[in-house]
Design an enzyme around this catalytic site. Structure first.
Site, short mmCIF file in Angstrom:
data_model
loop_
_atom_site.label_atom_id
_atom_site.label_comp_id
_atom_site.label_asym_id
_atom_site.label_seq_id
_atom_site.Cartn_x
_atom_site.Cartn_y
_atom_site.Cartn_z
N ARG A 99 88.19 40.07 87.79
CA ARG A 99 87.42 41.18 88.33
C ARG A 99 87.52 42.45 87.49
O ARG A 99 86.51 43.13 87.25
CB ARG A 99 87.86 41.47 89.77
CG ARG A 99 87.14 42.64 90.45
CD ARG A 99 85.65 42.66 90.22
NE ARG A 99 84.99 41.40 90.59
CZ ARG A 99 83.77 41.08 90.23
NH1 ARG A 99 83.07 41.89 89.45
NH2 ARG A 99 83.24 39.93 90.61
N LYS A 134 78.94 63.48 81.25
CA LYS A 134 78.69 63.00 82.61
C LYS A 134 79.08 61.51 82.69
O LYS A 134 78.24 60.63 82.81
CB LYS A 134 77.24 63.21 83.00
CG LYS A 134 76.85 64.69 83.04
CD LYS A 134 75.37 64.88 83.29
CE LYS A 134 75.00 66.36 83.25
NZ LYS A 134 73.54 66.57 83.42
N LYS A 166 77.64 77.19 76.62
CA LYS A 166 76.54 76.98 77.56
C LYS A 166 76.22 78.29 78.30
O LYS A 166 76.85 79.32 78.07
CB LYS A 166 76.89 75.85 78.51
CG LYS A 166 77.21 74.54 77.78
CD LYS A 166 77.19 73.34 78.69
CE LYS A 166 75.77 72.93 79.00
NZ LYS A 166 75.70 71.66 79.77
N GLU A 199 73.78 76.99 73.59
CA GLU A 199 72.63 76.68 74.43
C GLU A 199 71.74 77.90 74.54
O GLU A 199 72.22 79.01 74.73
CB GLU A 199 73.14 76.25 75.81
CG GLU A 199 72.06 75.89 76.80
CD GLU A 199 72.65 75.49 78.15
OE1 GLU A 199 73.07 74.33 78.29
OE2 GLU A 199 72.72 76.36 79.05
N ASP A 221 67.63 74.29 76.26
CA ASP A 221 67.90 73.87 77.63
C ASP A 221 66.66 73.96 78.51
O ASP A 221 66.11 75.05 78.70
CB ASP A 221 69.02 74.74 78.21
CG ASP A 221 69.40 74.32 79.63
OD1 ASP A 221 69.52 73.12 79.88
OD2 ASP A 221 69.55 75.22 80.48
#
Length: 282
Positions: A99, A134, A166, A199, A221
């Site tokens: 598994r 992410k 950012k 950004e 962005d």
């Protein structure tokens, strides 16, 4: 800082700790200790295979005596019914490994398959698909590896190997110029040789960066494809360019055709369906 191999080893330790606990009591109660057997990894869905070498690590961690014979390697296109490899050894060990090995391989193959789909949309263009941060906690190294297997390109691995300024950094720092200056000063003061990306949210932001310099790449962005084309012309090759935000498989090529160097896509790792496969006794 831990190496990639050390992080993967830690992940496998955790995976078996949460799955096996104080023992696989089903296997211990039904399978004799001296039983030997052979299982094969069967592909049940078309896609891109990834995780074969990690499967080897899983099997070795459970039982170094298991022998693995590989027929299809990482990065290969696979079809339903293909046999990727066989593993032979103590049956108890094969069942314990099953598994955890499948969970990892299905996830990695899903990421590789998704990445291949996105990169194929950009055929004929110089634009490369990038992953993001992410990722599934603990599985980042494996998911990033799967992106490469699928033909994509890794962005930064984490917060430590690149500076990405950012919108929140810019707002808290008091503006683009201040954020860029502080990033460069930090690198000099701490002896860090880190690439710097910033950004931007408008063409005016781009003009400010071009006048100020001090970066390696500019990220557009949430620009539209049309605005991206203008932005690429404005940068005119002086810095690498990247598009991010609101990009899907349907509109991906229009961003590539706008001339951007990279397109970062969170969906490569955060919205993936695992590739179906099974590990069955021969």
């Amino acid at each position: 800082m831990k190496t990639k191999d050390e992080l993967i080893d830690d992940l496998l330790d955790l995976a078996f700790a949460e799955d096996v606990g104080d023992g696989d009591h089903t296997t211990l109660s039904t399978i004799p200790a001296d039983a030997m057997g052979k299982s094969r990894l069967i592909i049940k869905e078309d896609g891109v295979l990834s995780g074969v070498e990690i499967a080897r690590k899983v099997l070795e961690k459970v039982d170094p005596s298991i022998k693995m014979e590989v027929f299809i390697g990482d990065g290969a296109d696979v079809r339903k019914g293909d046999i990727a490899f066989t593993a032979e050894g103590p049956v108890r060990s094969l069942l314990v490994a099953e598994r955890t090995m499948l969970n990892i391989m299905q996830r990695m193959s899903g990421v590789a398959t998704m990445t291949r789909r996105y990169q194929d949309e950009l055929k004929g263009l110089h634009t490369r698909v990038l992953d993001t941060r992410k990722t599934t906690p603990g599985m980042r190294m494996l998911e990033k590896e799967a992106v490469k297997t699928g033909g994509g390109t890794n962005h930064r691995i984490g917060l430590f190997d690149m500076i990405l300024i950012k919108d929140n950094h810019i707002d808290f720092a008091g503006g683009i110029e201040k954020a860029i200056d502080r990033a460069n000063e930090y690198c000099r003061a701490n002896g860090k040789d880190l690439r710097i990306e910033v950004e931007v949210r408008s063409l005016d932001d781009i003009r400010r960066v071009l006048e100020h310099c001090g970066v390696d790449r500019i990220m557009f962005d949430n620009f539209t494809p049309e605005l991206t084309r203008e932005a690429v012309k404005l940068v005119d090759g002086r810095f690498e360019t990247e598009s991010s935000g609101g990009i899907t498989l349907e509109n991906l090529r229009s961003y590539g055709e706008a001339g951007v160097d990279f397109i970062s896509v969170g969906a490569l790792t955060h919205s993936v369906k695992g590739l179906d496969m099974s590990f069955k006794a021969v």
